[in-house]
Design an enzyme around this catalytic site. Structure first.
Site, PDB file in Angstrom:
ATOM      1  N   SER B  78       3.913   2.773 -32.021  1.00 33.82           N
ATOM      2  CA  SER B  78       2.906   1.967 -32.723  1.00 33.82           C
ATOM      3  C   SER B  78       2.096   2.789 -33.730  1.00 33.82           C
ATOM      4  O   SER B  78       1.298   2.241 -34.473  1.00 33.82           O
ATOM      5  CB  SER B  78       1.961   1.315 -31.708  1.00 33.82           C
ATOM      6  N   CYS B 197      -9.571   0.600 -33.577  1.00 32.00           N
ATOM      7  CA  CYS B 197      -8.377   0.129 -34.294  1.00 32.00           C
ATOM      8  C   CYS B 197      -7.329  -0.394 -33.317  1.00 32.00           C
ATOM      9  O   CYS B 197      -6.561  -1.291 -33.641  1.00 32.00           O
ATOM     10  CB  CYS B 197      -7.797   1.228 -35.163  1.00 32.00           C
ATOM     11  N   CYS B 350      -8.053  -8.652 -20.933  1.00 37.23           N
ATOM     12  CA  CYS B 350      -7.978  -8.382 -22.373  1.00 37.23           C
ATOM     13  C   CYS B 350      -6.779  -7.468 -22.594  1.00 37.23           C
ATOM     14  O   CYS B 350      -5.763  -7.613 -21.918  1.00 37.23           O
ATOM     15  CB  CYS B 350      -9.283  -7.779 -22.888  1.00 37.23           C
TER      16      CYS B 350
END
Lengths: 91, 392
Positions: B78, B197, B350
């Site tokens: 990622s 981020c 979450c």
């Protein structure tokens, strides 16, 4: 007094994604009150529970950081640009 | 305000160096003197991630003589959307090693120093003291305040940059000539208030926009040309394609670089910045379940109401079956509370467990005493329950 207020990405959820909104008021305090009335909840992201500007958010009237001028009492002359700049840490 | 050059020039450039740097040498403002200063410069890049990638590539190409790279992390898939110093074959490799290999490939004349460690209060002063200038490309508030404090205490300039989604900020902090980071932002936001981020995302190319500003300023400070970004904050909006700068004043009351400093040595930065708020920590104590426990509850047919408190985009990437999406913001402004079922056990989750802990504190305050959250969030669900799901 009509002013423009720059909304950072992080707070644009309150303005429906809009980056710059019109504000009203002769002082920053009045502008932020009107801003919160127009976009409920945004005020609490800029001001803390005691009504002071949060320490990790800077508000500029023109290019002056209001912490070094009159704070919330800083005059907001017609047409001035107000910028809300929160601290971000991404890298 | 122009400033004197930070670095003394090296004695000479070799024939190879003259050939390599000729496009710099024919700029009158840089010239031989400027290139010799770059050759003599020792620059440390903190973090070989989003900002560190373009910063290191251009610092290397520019001919900075000694480049330090500090990063303890390994390259993850990622990262590749923006961390252009690493490639596909580097996945799993230490970022500092991978970045060093790219630097050597771009410019073998650079002396690369690898610091394969996490920057801590125990090593930061030691590491920084070997460099003329620091480039800050870290991704969290705790490290940013530590970098600032160490730089001020050592009297070194550092070039700061920070990014989030489409917004970037950059400045040069040099307490000898202007303000420091604490003058700009006296305190970090409480944990959970400003997404990272990893939580909020970042446009990959934004790293290049801000990282290149950082290199631009580093070169100016080293060679003493132009007007460095000292006492100014550059703000970039990629969506509007606008750069603006505002003044950053030196705060006479700054606890670090002001008239009567109260911070005279490094402090505990994790405690200063927190990782999760006290309320959330308290709420999560004894009310945290694992992803497997949630799966068992669902399989047993327990009457649970699973709420995903992330954002719509994240939900679309991957979600836990049966979870209802109600973003955290709707709990903060209170609008989510009235629609919640009173007769079911509420389970929050979450991405990794920080945001759901914050929401848990709100729910506990609102009287949902038996609500729980999933430690590790959807990421732990993917690991423990369904590894076929995409991670992000």
């Amino acid at each position: 007094m009509s002013v423009s207020v720059r909304i950072p990405t992080i707070l644009r959820t309150y303005t429906g994604g809009v980056a710059e909104v019109t504000g009203e008021g002769g002082t920053l305090r009045e502008v932020l009150q009107k801003l919160d009335a127009d976009y409920p909840g945004i005020g609490a992201r800029i001001l803390d529970e005691t009504g002071k500007i949060r320490r990790f958010v800077n508000v500029y009237v023109g290019e002056e950081d209001v912490r070094f001028v009159e704070g919330l009492d800083t005059a907001t002359p017609d047409g001035v640009q107000i910028s809300v700049i929160p601290a971000v840490a991404g890298g | 305000m122009s400033l004197p050059p930070l670095v003394e020039p090296a004695a000479e450039l070799t024939v190879d160096e003259v050939r390599r740097y000729s496009r710099h040498l024919i700029i009158p403002d840089v010239g031989m003197a400027g290139q010799k200063r770059l050759k003599n410069a020792k620059v440390l890049c903190v973090g070989a991630g989003g900002l560190g990638s373009p910063a290191l590539l251009y610092l290397a190409a520019a001919g900075v003589g000694t480049l330090g790279i500090i990063d303890f992390d390994v390259v993850d898939e990622s990262n590749l959307q923006r961390q252009v110093i690493h490639g596909q074959s580097d996945v799993g490799r230490l970022k500092a090693d991978s970045a060093a290999a790219s630097v050597r490939e771009i410019n073998p004349l650079v002396n690369v120093v690898i610091h394969n460690v996490a920057l801590t209060t125990d090593n930061v002063m030691d590491i920084f003291s070997g460099y003329d200038l620091i480039v800050d490309g870290t991704d969290n508030f705790a490290t940013r305040y530590m970098v600032n404090d160490a730089a001020v205490l050592l009297g070194k300039p550092y070039v700061w940059g920070s990014i989030y989604r489409f917004d970037g900020q950059a400045s040069v902090f040099w307490s000898e000539h202007g303000p420091c980071y604490r003058c700009l932002y006296p305190e970090p936001p409480p944990p959970g208030m400003v997404p990272s981020c990893a939580e909020g995302g970042v446009l990959g190319v934004l790293c290049a926009s801000i990282g290149s500003i950082q290199v631009n300023e580093a070169i100016k400070v080293i060679t003493g040309i132009g007007e460095p970004l000292v006492g100014r904050l550059m703000i970039y909006d990629a969506l509007e394609m606008k750069y603006r700068d505002v003044k950053v004043r030196k705060d006479p009351e700054c606890p670090l670089c002001g008239k009567n400093p109260t911070i005279t040595e490094l402090i505990d930065y994790e405690a200063f910045c927190g990782t999760i708020s006290d309320e959330a920590q308290e709420a999560a104590a004894g009310a945290t379940i694992t992803a497997l426990e949630l799966k068992e509850m669902q399989d047993r047919g327990d009457d649970v109401y699973v709420i995903d408190v992330r954002e719509q985009n994240e939900y679309e990437i991957v979600n836990i079956p049966g979870a209802v999406l109600i973003p955290k913001g709707e709990f903060i402004n209170g609008s989510a509370l009235e629609g919640l079922p009173q007769d079911k056990k509420i389970v929050l989750h979450c991405k990794s467990g920080a945001r759901s802990a914050e929401v848990l504190a709100i729910l506990k305050n609102a009287g949902f005493a038996d609500a729980v959250h999933v430690g590790g969030g959807v990421l732990s669900w993917i690991k423990a329950v369904d590894p076929s799901l995409p991670t992000y």
